[in-house]
Design an enzyme around this catalytic site. Structure first.
Site, short mmCIF file in Angstrom:
data_model
loop_
_atom_site.label_atom_id
_atom_site.label_comp_id
_atom_site.label_asym_id
_atom_site.label_seq_id
_atom_site.Cartn_x
_atom_site.Cartn_y
_atom_site.Cartn_z
N HIS A 1 0.48 -1.47 -0.31
CA HIS A 1 -0.28 0.37 0.10
C HIS A 1 0.49 1.23 0.01
CE1 HIS A 1 -2.62 3.37 2.48
NE2 HIS A 1 -3.24 2.73 0.96
N ARG A 2 0.40 1.58 -0.88
CA ARG A 2 1.99 3.37 -1.42
C ARG A 2 3.52 2.89 -1.00
NH1 ARG A 2 -2.09 6.97 2.50
NH2 ARG A 2 -3.74 6.93 2.28
N GLU B 1 0.76 -1.00 -4.86
CA GLU B 1 -0.58 0.25 -4.87
C GLU B 1 0.21 1.80 -4.74
OE1 GLU B 1 -3.79 2.67 -3.47
OE2 GLU B 1 -1.79 2.53 -2.29
N ASP C 1 -1.08 5.90 -5.96
CA ASP C 1 -1.91 7.02 -6.60
C ASP C 1 -1.88 8.14 -6.92
OD1 ASP C 1 -3.40 6.40 -3.53
OD2 ASP C 1 -1.55 6.73 -3.09
N HIS D 1 -0.98 10.62 -2.57
CA HIS D 1 -1.79 10.41 -2.40
C HIS D 1 -3.20 11.28 -1.49
CE1 HIS D 1 -4.95 9.59 0.85
NE2 HIS D 1 -5.56 7.92 0.32
N GLU E 1 -4.46 4.15 -8.01
CA GLU E 1 -6.07 4.66 -7.83
C GLU E 1 -5.37 5.88 -8.63
OE1 GLU E 1 -7.65 6.76 -4.12
OE2 GLU E 1 -6.54 5.49 -3.34
N LYS F 1 -7.04 9.62 -8.70
CA LYS F 1 -7.40 10.82 -6.90
C LYS F 1 -8.31 11.55 -8.19
CE LYS F 1 -6.35 10.27 -3.50
NZ LYS F 1 -6.97 9.43 -2.20
N ASP G 1 0.69 -2.14 4.53
CA ASP G 1 1.35 -0.87 4.44
C ASP G 1 3.34 -1.81 5.43
OD1 ASP G 1 -0.50 0.97 4.34
OD2 ASP G 1 -0.97 1.24 6.43
#
Length: 244
Positions: A7-8, A34, A36, A49, A109, A111, A229
């Site tokens: 995640h990120r 993942e 953004d 993000h 993702e 945004k 994470d």
């Protein structure tokens, strides 16, 4: 087999959405990352993000009001104060260039649920085409109009709706918008939803899974993927579960 998406990036170890976080995720053994994306004032795709730079950098203001050259001057290490060198906000092109050296999957993702970035979908898809990553990228968003638009202009690239509140029969909803997966908040899930989705060929990739017990539960249900994470912890839990 349940895949592990960082995640990120490996955001519990390195500043989120930085090349260092993505590299750490790869080194840890994650299957994917993942990230953004948003657009700068001069229309460049950058990986960050929040709509504002305040939380994750030493700058202030909206991403959309920065030129790329000015955004690149910011220090993206934020809470990781012990980091000596500066961490930069990467462009999507930089991430893709790094991905040519590995086999990582990239969940992007979009945004654009708070700020409507003009041509964000088209720009991202064009870059995916340039790198021939059509089968290594998943496009997700809380703005479902956005991912439907992505499908309309690029039906060969997978889309997945993000959502934080319960959807009735989400596997049917996914099919109705031509999505092959759902990316729900894990709090909206139960075993029946996961199983029904998988039975209907809809993959389930919940976020953000950091609790080992929740990881074990999702692995036991053969959930498609988890977004975490801490990919290192997720891999350790998976290995221990296999030994049981």
């Amino acid at each position: 087999m349940t895949l592990i998406f960082a995640h990120r990036g490996f955001s519990s170890l390195q500043p989120e959405n930085t090349m260092q976080a993505f590299q750490a995720a790869y080194k840890a053994g994650a299957d994917g990352i993942e990230i953004d994306v948003q657009l700068t004032k001069d229309g460049e795709i950058v990986v960050i993000h929040d709509e504002k730079v305040d939380r994750t950098t030493n700058g202030k203001g909206y991403v959309k009001d920065y030129l790329l050259t000015d955004l690149k001057k910011l220090d993206a290490s934020y809470k990781f104060k012990k980091k000596i060198k500066k961490y930069r906000i990467p462009t999507l092109a930089e991430v893709f260039q790094w991905m040519t050296e590995n086999e990582m999957i990239c969940n992007i993702e979009l945004k654009n649920n708070k700020i409507q970035y003009e041509f964000l979908e088209e720009k991202v898809i064009q870059l995916i085409r340039e790198f021939h990553f059509e089968h290594r990228v998943i496009l997700s968003s809380f703005n479902h109009y956005s991912i439907v638009h992505c499908y309309q202009i690029a039906p060969d690239i997978e889309i997945a709706p993000l959502y934080s509140n319960g959807i009735f029969m989400p596997w049917l909803y996914a099919k109705s918008i031509n999505a092959k997966a759902i990316h729900p908040n894990v709090k909206t899930l139960n075993a029946d939803i996961i199983q029904s989705s998988l039975n209907d060929q809809i993959q389930v990739r919940p976020y953000t899974i950091n609790d080992p017990k929740v990881m074990e539960w999702l692995y036991s249900l053969q959930c498609s993927a988890i977004i975490t994470d801490d990919p290192e912890k997720a891999i350790t839990v998976k290995k221990l579960q296999r030994k049981k």
